[in-house]
Design a protein around this motif. Structure first.
Motif, short mmCIF file in Angstrom:
data_model
loop_
_atom_site.label_atom_id
_atom_site.label_comp_id
_atom_site.label_asym_id
_atom_site.label_seq_id
_atom_site.Cartn_x
_atom_site.Cartn_y
_atom_site.Cartn_z
N GLU A 223 31.11 -70.91 -57.64
CA GLU A 223 31.69 -71.37 -56.38
C GLU A 223 32.04 -70.20 -55.47
OE1 GLU A 223 35.32 -74.26 -54.80
OE2 GLU A 223 34.93 -74.01 -56.95
N CYS A 226 29.28 -69.10 -53.44
CA CYS A 226 28.80 -70.13 -52.52
C CYS A 226 27.60 -70.90 -53.07
CB CYS A 226 28.44 -69.53 -51.16
SG CYS A 226 29.83 -68.72 -50.35
N TYR A 227 27.60 -71.14 -54.37
CA TYR A 227 26.52 -71.92 -54.97
C TYR A 227 26.68 -73.38 -54.58
CZ TYR A 227 23.58 -74.18 -58.44
OH TYR A 227 22.63 -74.97 -59.06
N ARG A 228 25.64 -73.96 -54.02
CA ARG A 228 25.68 -75.35 -53.58
C ARG A 228 24.43 -76.11 -54.05
NH1 ARG A 228 29.95 -73.79 -52.97
NH2 ARG A 228 31.37 -73.90 -51.17
#
Length: 266
Positions: A223, A226-228
């Motif tokens: 997170e 910025c893992y999405r």
């Protein structure tokens, strides 16, 4: 014995198998597993042995390191061989009371034992020669057609590779906890089955706590970066097939055809 589990570990060395595309290694592993279930005679298993020996040679991973992984399945191997040895009907070779060993039972038990051993070693070769990132990319590319029916391929591939990578980590953690508990007087060896199960509670509780802590740390790290998910992600090193990958594909198909022919003609 816990440290002998090789599935999920990566062995860093420069070899032909290490340089192959992960999709090629996934395909080769799948073909080899299928061939083991197709094989039903000594000639087919001889071809499977030659194929496996060649893969081990090309991987440059010490055979002693791979064989260590078999120690973890000794109990399962003994059960499988025993059931097939004593419960397969056919021409009796030896009989003592209700225990009977048949000619067909000996053959089935031998083939079952070899199949199980080859399954473990063959699967280990893939993980020993493929990093977790490569494995994730390979799975995502191989299952890319499922995206058309709204299957989250990237997320599933990530979950599978993380789970595979966590095997050696949790094994190492289990070994540390066992040694710490034994230093405090815990006994994991003596007693009957129920007592041994009760003795495992002091081991399982801290192991689960450690596993959840590691999972939380990993989620926070992903997170923070910025893992999405896989939507819109690019690759620093995109997968590209080389000539050697095409040669391996052809070799695997020829090998599977040989196994099928040996089964039909047997």
């Amino acid at each position: 014995m816990l440290k002998d589990i090789t599935l999920g570990q990566y062995y860093p060395v420069d070899s032909i198998l290490h340089r192959l595309d992960p999709r090629t290694k996934l395909f080769g592993t799948m073909i080899y597993i299928i061939s083991l279930f197709i094989a039903d005679n000594i000639w087919a298993y001889l071809a499977a042995t030659i194929f496996l020996a060649g893969a081990i040679r090309l991987s440059r991973v010490p055979i002693r390191f791979m064989v260590q992984g078999l120690k973890a399945i000794v109990f399962l191997l003994l059960i499988s061989v025993s059931f097939n040895l004593f419960l397969t009907p056919g021409e009796a070779v030896f009989q003592l009371g209700f225990l009977k060993i048949t000619k067909e039972g000996i053959q089935t038990a031998a083939f079952m034992g070899i199949r199980l051993i080859y399954l473990v070693i063959g699967s280990s070769i893939m993980t020993l020669t493929t990093t977790p990132n490569q494995l994730t990319d390979g799975l995502e590319k191989s299952l890319g057609f499922l995206k058309k029916i709204k299957v989250p391929v990237h997320e599933l591939s990530m979950m599978m590779s993380i789970a595979l990578r966590f095997i050696p980590i949790l094994v190492e953690e289990t070994d540390k906890i066992m040694k710490a508990q034994m230093a405090r007087g815990a006994d994991f060896e003596t007693g009957n089955l129920i007592q041994k199960a009760k003795n495992m509670i002091p081991l399982l509780v801290p192991l689960f706590i450690s596993a959840f802590r590691r999972a939380t740390d990993l989620a926070m790290a992903m997170e923070a970066r910025c893992y999405r998910g896989g939507e819109g992600r690019t690759k620093m090193k995109p997968l590209r097939y080389e000539k050697r990958d095409g040669a391996v594909y052809a070799l695997c198909l020829v090998y599977l055809a040989v196994i099928a022919i040996l089964r039909i003609k047997a």
